[in-house]
Design a protein around this motif. Structure first.
Motif, PDB file in Angstrom:
ATOM      1  N   ARG A 293      36.318  20.051  20.918  1.00  0.00           N
ATOM      2  CA  ARG A 293      37.416  20.166  20.126  1.00  0.00           C
ATOM      3  C   ARG A 293      38.121  18.952  19.809  1.00  0.00           C
ATOM      4  O   ARG A 293      38.519  18.586  18.785  1.00  0.00           O
ATOM      5  N   SER A 294      38.107  17.983  20.880  1.00  0.00           N
ATOM      6  CA  SER A 294      38.668  16.679  20.768  1.00  0.00           C
ATOM      7  C   SER A 294      37.784  15.785  19.778  1.00  0.00           C
ATOM      8  O   SER A 294      38.502  15.124  18.994  1.00  0.00           O
ATOM      9  N   LEU A 295      36.418  15.889  19.828  1.00  0.00           N
ATOM     10  CA  LEU A 295      35.712  15.223  18.851  1.00  0.00           C
ATOM     11  C   LEU A 295      36.032  15.735  17.357  1.00  0.00           C
ATOM     12  O   LEU A 295      36.021  14.900  16.353  1.00  0.00           O
ATOM     13  N   ARG A 296      36.450  17.105  17.267  1.00  0.00           N
ATOM     14  CA  ARG A 296      36.509  17.406  15.813  1.00  0.00           C
ATOM     15  C   ARG A 296      37.828  16.956  15.284  1.00  0.00           C
ATOM     16  O   ARG A 296      38.069  16.609  14.074  1.00  0.00           O
ATOM     17  N   LEU A 297      38.804  17.015  16.268  1.00  0.00           N
ATOM     18  CA  LEU A 297      40.348  16.502  15.895  1.00  0.00           C
ATOM     19  C   LEU A 297      40.233  14.966  15.651  1.00  0.00           C
ATOM     20  O   LEU A 297      40.867  14.439  14.726  1.00  0.00           O
ATOM     21  N   LEU A 298      38.931  14.075  15.855  1.00  0.00           N
ATOM     22  CA  LEU A 298      38.879  12.819  15.722  1.00  0.00           C
ATOM     23  C   LEU A 298      38.005  12.675  14.158  1.00  0.00           C
ATOM     24  O   LEU A 298      37.434  11.557  13.798  1.00  0.00           O
ATOM     25  N   GLY A 299      37.568  13.872  13.725  1.00  0.00           N
ATOM     26  CA  GLY A 299      36.992  13.880  12.473  1.00  0.00           C
ATOM     27  C   GLY A 299      35.239  13.910  12.720  1.00  0.00           C
ATOM     28  O   GLY A 299      34.505  13.860  11.732  1.00  0.00           O
ATOM     29  N   ILE A 300      34.829  14.336  13.953  1.00  0.00           N
ATOM     30  CA  ILE A 300      33.463  14.379  14.154  1.00  0.00           C
ATOM     31  C   ILE A 300      32.915  15.837  13.987  1.00  0.00           C
ATOM     32  O   ILE A 300      33.438  16.630  14.932  1.00  0.00           O
ATOM     33  N   ASP A 301      32.016  16.310  13.153  1.00  0.00           N
ATOM     34  CA  ASP A 301      31.416  17.560  13.073  1.00  0.00           C
ATOM     35  C   ASP A 301      30.130  17.585  13.045  1.00  0.00           C
ATOM     36  O   ASP A 301      29.465  18.490  12.398  1.00  0.00           O
ATOM     37  N   ALA A 302      29.401  16.618  13.932  1.00  0.00           N
ATOM     38  CA  ALA A 302      27.886  16.912  13.722  1.00  0.00           C
ATOM     39  C   ALA A 302      27.351  17.878  14.541  1.00  0.00           C
ATOM     40  O   ALA A 302      28.236  18.624  15.441  1.00  0.00           O
TER      41      ALA A 302
END
Length: 327
Positions: A293-302
Motif C-alpha cells: 500500500r505504501s508503494l502504491r501511495l508513492l506511485g509504484i504499481d508494478a
C-alpha cells in the motif's frame, strides 16, 4: 494525520497509533495491527504521515546499510556480492554461507570468530533442508553472519580487538554510531543490543527514511552510495531468492529495500522518494500488505507490488481470508 503518543505507553509506541493492517477471516475482521509510517517526496519533504514517525524506534536490520557503510569507512575494501552480504539479513542459502566462509578466510578468520548466536537458516525452506541433512544450529547460519564477517574483517585490517568488536565503545561501533547519525540527520536516541548481539541505534522513522534516501542519492564513490549500489545490484545476497526485499529490488529498478525484525521496513526509490514504517506489535505478517500500500501511495504499481502485498489466511488448508492494508 499524526497521532500523539499516550503517556502510559512504552517509548515509541502509542495505543492511539492508527490501524495499518487488518486480519480478515471469512469476512470477519479478527485482528488489527497498529503502527506508524512516513512517506517522503522526491525532494525529501514529508509527504504523508500516519501515527508518530518522529518517535525513536529500533530499526533492527534496517540499520544494516549504515553498518556496512561504517566498515567501508574503516578502510575495508568490499564490493559486489561481498558488500551486499555485509548489509544482509540472508536466508541461509548455500551461496550465502559459502561467501561468508570466503570472506572470513580472506582475512585470516574462521566461523569460530563470529559472535552471532547459533541459529537455523532464516528461510523456513532452507531450515527444513538444513535440519534434514543432520545439521545443528551454527553461528554462520545466523542471518547476520555476513555483517559480522565484515565487521571482523574491518577489525583485522585495523588491528582492532576482535574479541570486543560488539562492544558499543569499540572503535568500529563508534564509527557505526557516527554513520547512523549522519545518514539519519538526527542524534541516536538510544543504544540497545540487536538479536545478533551488535549494538543497535534507535532513530525515528523519518530519520530512517531519510537515511535510505541518502544511500540512493549520495555521490558515486562514497561509502553510502557504494553500499546502496551493491545492495541493488545483488539483492539476492541482501535477502534471499524467496524474499520480498529481493523481489522489489530486482523488479523496480533503482529501489533500495531492507526489512528489519519487529516489523520494520525502509525503502528508497531511485528518484529520492522514500518510506519507513513500523508495526507496533512486531507482526511481520503485516509487512507485505503495508509495504504494498505504501508503494502504491508513492506511485509504484508494478506487478511485484501485488505479489508482495498478497498475504492469504488459511482455514482447513484452503484460503479463507487475507491480511490487508487499512489506510
Amino acid at each position: 494525520m499524526t497521532s500523539s503518543a499516550a503517556t502510559a505507553a512504552p517509548s515509541g509506541i502509542s495505543s492511539a497509533h492508527p490501524v495499518l493492517a487488518e486480519v480478515v477471516r471469512s469476512g470477519f475482521v479478527e485482528g488489527r495491527h497498529r503502527g506508524s509510517l512516513v512517506l517522503l517526496a522526491a525532494d525529501g519533504s514529508v509527504e504523508q504521515v500516519l501515527g508518530d514517525p518522529t518517535a525513536p524506534v529500533f530499526p533492527r536490520s534496517s540499520n544494516k546499510p549504515m553498518q556496512a557503510a561504517a566498515v567501508l569507512r574503516a578502510g575495508l575494501d568490499l564490493s559486489g556480492e561481498r558488500l551486499a552480504l555485509a548489509a544482509a539479513s540472508h536466508s541461509g542459502e548455500g551461496f550465502h554461507l559459502e561467501l561468508v566462509r570466503r570472506m572470513l578466510a580472506e582475512h585470516g578468520l574462521t566461523p569460530g570468530d563470529l559472535q552471532t548466536p547459533p541459529d537455523l537458516p532464516l528461510d523456513p525452506a532452507e531450515a527444513e533442508t538444513y535440519l534434514a541433512a543432520g545439521h545443528v544450529r551454527e553461528r554462520i547460519t545466523m542471518n547476520c553472519s555476513g555483517k559480522h564477517a565484515a565487521m571482523l574483517a574491518a577489525c583485522a585490517l585495523n588491528g582492532w580487538d576482535r574479541a570486543s568488536y560488539l562492544d558499543p565503545s569499540h572503535p568500529l561501533q563508534q564509527l557505526v554510531h557516527q554513520v547512523v547519525e549522519e545518514a539519519a540527520g538526527e542524534p541516536v536516541a538510544e543504544v540497545g543490543t540487536d538479536g545478533c548481539g551488535a549494538p543497535l541505534m534507535a532513530i525515528s522513522l523519518v530519520g530512517l527514511a531519510r537515511a535510505f534516501r541518502t544511500f540512493v542519492l549520495a555521490e558515486p564513490g562514497t561509502a553510502e552510495r557504494r553500499v546502496g549500489d551493491a545492495m541493488r545490484a545483488h539483492p539476492e545476497y541482501v535477502a534471499g531468492t524467496r524474499r520480498p526485499d529481493t523481489w522489489l529490488m530486482r523488479e523496480v529498478p533503482g529501489t533500495l529495500s531492507k526489512m528489519g525484525a519487529e516489523a520494520v521496513q525502509a525503502v528508497a526509490l531511485a528518484d529520492g522518494r522514500a518510506l519507513a514504517f513500523k508495526i507496533d506489535d512486531g507482526a511481520t505478517r503485516a509487512l507485505g500488505p503495508v509495504l504494498a500500500r505504501s508503494l502504491r501511495l508513492l506511485g509504484i504499481d508494478a506487478p511485484v507490488v501485488s505479489r508482495i502485498g498478497r498475504t492469504p489466511l488459511l482455514g482447513g488448508g484452503g484460503e479463507v481470508g487475507e491480511i490487508r492494508a487499512a489506510f
